[in-house]
Write a protein that holds these residues in place. Structure first.
Motif, short mmCIF file in Angstrom:
data_model
loop_
_atom_site.label_atom_id
_atom_site.label_comp_id
_atom_site.label_asym_id
_atom_site.label_seq_id
_atom_site.Cartn_x
_atom_site.Cartn_y
_atom_site.Cartn_z
N GLY A 158 -3.49 1.37 2.74
CA GLY A 158 -2.16 1.87 3.08
C GLY A 158 -1.81 3.10 2.27
O GLY A 158 -1.25 4.07 2.78
N ALA A 159 -2.16 3.07 0.99
CA ALA A 159 -1.81 4.17 0.09
C ALA A 159 -2.56 5.46 0.44
O ALA A 159 -1.96 6.53 0.47
N ASP A 189 -8.57 3.79 -3.22
CA ASP A 189 -7.35 3.03 -3.47
C ASP A 189 -7.05 2.12 -2.28
O ASP A 189 -7.88 1.99 -1.38
N MET A 190 -5.83 1.55 -2.28
CA MET A 190 -5.45 0.69 -1.16
C MET A 190 -5.43 1.50 0.14
O MET A 190 -4.97 2.64 0.15
N ASN A 235 -2.58 -1.34 9.75
CA ASN A 235 -3.03 -2.63 10.27
C ASN A 235 -4.15 -2.51 11.31
O ASN A 235 -4.95 -3.42 11.47
N PRO A 293 -3.87 -3.48 4.76
CA PRO A 293 -3.29 -2.32 4.04
C PRO A 293 -3.54 -2.34 2.53
O PRO A 293 -3.49 -1.31 1.88
N GLU A 294 -3.83 -3.51 1.99
CA GLU A 294 -4.02 -3.61 0.54
C GLU A 294 -5.49 -3.53 0.13
O GLU A 294 -5.82 -3.44 -1.05
N GLY A 352 0.80 -1.23 0.00
CA GLY A 352 0.00 0.00 0.00
C GLY A 352 0.83 1.27 0.00
O GLY A 352 0.69 2.11 0.86
N LEU A 353 1.70 1.42 -0.99
CA LEU A 353 2.47 2.66 -1.14
C LEU A 353 1.60 3.70 -1.82
O LEU A 353 1.07 3.45 -2.89
N GLY A 354 1.46 4.86 -1.21
CA GLY A 354 0.78 5.96 -1.88
C GLY A 354 1.85 6.94 -2.31
O GLY A 354 2.56 6.72 -3.28
N LEU A 371 -2.30 10.67 -4.77
CA LEU A 371 -3.66 10.11 -4.72
C LEU A 371 -4.73 11.17 -4.53
O LEU A 371 -5.81 11.08 -5.07
N GLU A 424 -9.13 -2.28 -0.75
CA GLU A 424 -9.57 -1.07 -1.45
C GLU A 424 -10.59 -0.31 -0.59
O GLU A 424 -11.57 -0.89 -0.12
#
Lengths: 156, 200
Positions: free
Chosen positions: B147-148, B144-145, B55, B60-61, A22-24, A92, B63
């Motif tokens: 984590g992101a 988005d994810m 977490n 984290p992945e 999960g890299l933003g 993002l 959506e």
């Protein structure tokens, strides 16, 4: 898989996977020495520590990238053999962070500056854009894989 | 801001109470906008390292849809509301009467507005509580994810600290249960102002 969270650094000297999930706007830097079979990753959140004390040296590009190289070398990796690839640095949301503006873009620039200064050549990247990523280095095969929520898997 | 400052149980209780006040106002605002009853659980408050925050909130992945609002004034910081995918579909059903793709522009704009109302009233409740002015920036939205999307918030707080405080709540609209989270992170200076104001 050895999961490298924000600000963390991990190095592995046996077959296995290392990944940042999960890299933003964050940038993950992966290093791999195919001869010594040593691989490592740092999950960078911000470009510059500006002298800030931190328990997480991997949090900043200017502290994390040199530290990862040091750990790699301690495990027997050699600078002239190390393959470096990076992923992340997306934008993002259209918001600016602190004085950094587009933080993803700044992170990519800062990581590249560090790699240059250390004499490491960047051999692949999947950066920018507006999609989050997961970045995985597989030591068994020496492959660098990027995964996104909407456009699937790709190798860099 | 060290881990010790943040892990003081009195401070955590105060922040929990602030989160309670803020989320209460946020939900009231949402309820009056949509004309439906909105329920909310008592916030759970966590102290966590930057690398582990995702977490607490889920995979984290996974959506999710997220809205971020930065704010400045007496308190500086940023707050984010995160809805998981099924909650987002629940919101579409509850507010628009039909489901749609998570990235549909109309849906995104609805999520942005809901997030803006929640975070905006959260912030204005804090401002009223402290008798001061806090200005909120225009909201940012993304699907988005997990984590992101959290990176935006963590990059803000990471400039000052390695740890942060996360308040987590569940929101329900009539019979639709929405796992929504309000995460509110004051900067160290704001944090100091909070504790001073409360005489701690």
């Amino acid at each position: 898989m050895l999961n490298v969270g924000i600000g963390e650094i991990a190095v592995l000297d046996k077959p296995g996977k290392i990944g940042a999930i999960g890299l933003g706007s964050c940038v993950a830097v992966a290093m791999y020495d195919p001869i010594a079979k040593v691989g490592g990753m740092v999950h960078v959140l911000l470009p510059d520590s500006r002298g800030q004390k931190t328990e997480l040296p991997g949090k900043f590009a200017n502290t994390g990238v040199p530290y990862l190289l040091k750990l790699m070398e301690q495990k027997g990796a050699r600078k002239d053999r190390i393959i470096v690839k990076i992923a992340g640095g997306a934008s993002l949301m259209n918001v600016s962070v602190g004085n950094f503006g587009d933080i993803g873009k700044r992170n990519i620039e800062a990581v590249k500056e560090q790699l240059n200064a250390l004499g490491l050549r960047l051999q692949g990247e999947d950066t920018g854009g507006n999609e989050g990523r997961t970045f995985i280095l597989d030591l068994a095969t020496g492959t660098f894989t990027v995964k996104t929520a909407r456009s699937g898997l790709r190798q860099i | 801001m060290s881990k010790d400052d943040l892990s003081n149980p009195v401070i955590l209780d105060v922040l929990k109470e602030l989160a309670n006040i803020g989320t209460g106002h946020a939900v009231t605002a949402l309820s009056s906008m949509i004309g439906k009853f909105v329920g909310i659980t008592v916030p759970e408050v966590y102290l966590e390292s930057l690398g582990k925050v995702a977490n607490i909130l889920g995979d984290p992945e996974e959506e999710v849809a997220a809205v971020y609002v930065g704010y400045h004034g007496e308190l500086d910081g940023g707050a984010m509301v995160i809805f998981d995918a099924s909650s987002t579909h629940g919101l579409f059903q509850a507010l628009m009467g039909s489901d749609m793709d998570l990235c549909d522009p109309m849906g995104l704009s609805m999520i942005q507005e809901v997030g803006n109302i929640l975070v905006g009233s959260f912030v204005s409740a804090l401002a009223t509580f402290f008798g001061s002015t806090i200005l909120a920036e225009p909201p940012g939205v993304a699907v988005d994810m997990l984590g992101a999307v959290l990176n935006v918030l963590l990059a803000e707080v990471g400039q000052h600290a390695d740890y942060l405080i996360v308040a987590k709540t569940t929101i329900s609209i009539e019979d639709v249960n929405i796992r929504g989270w309000i995460v509110d992170i004051p900067t160290p200076e704001s944090f100091k102002r909070i504790t001073e104001k409360l005489g701690l």
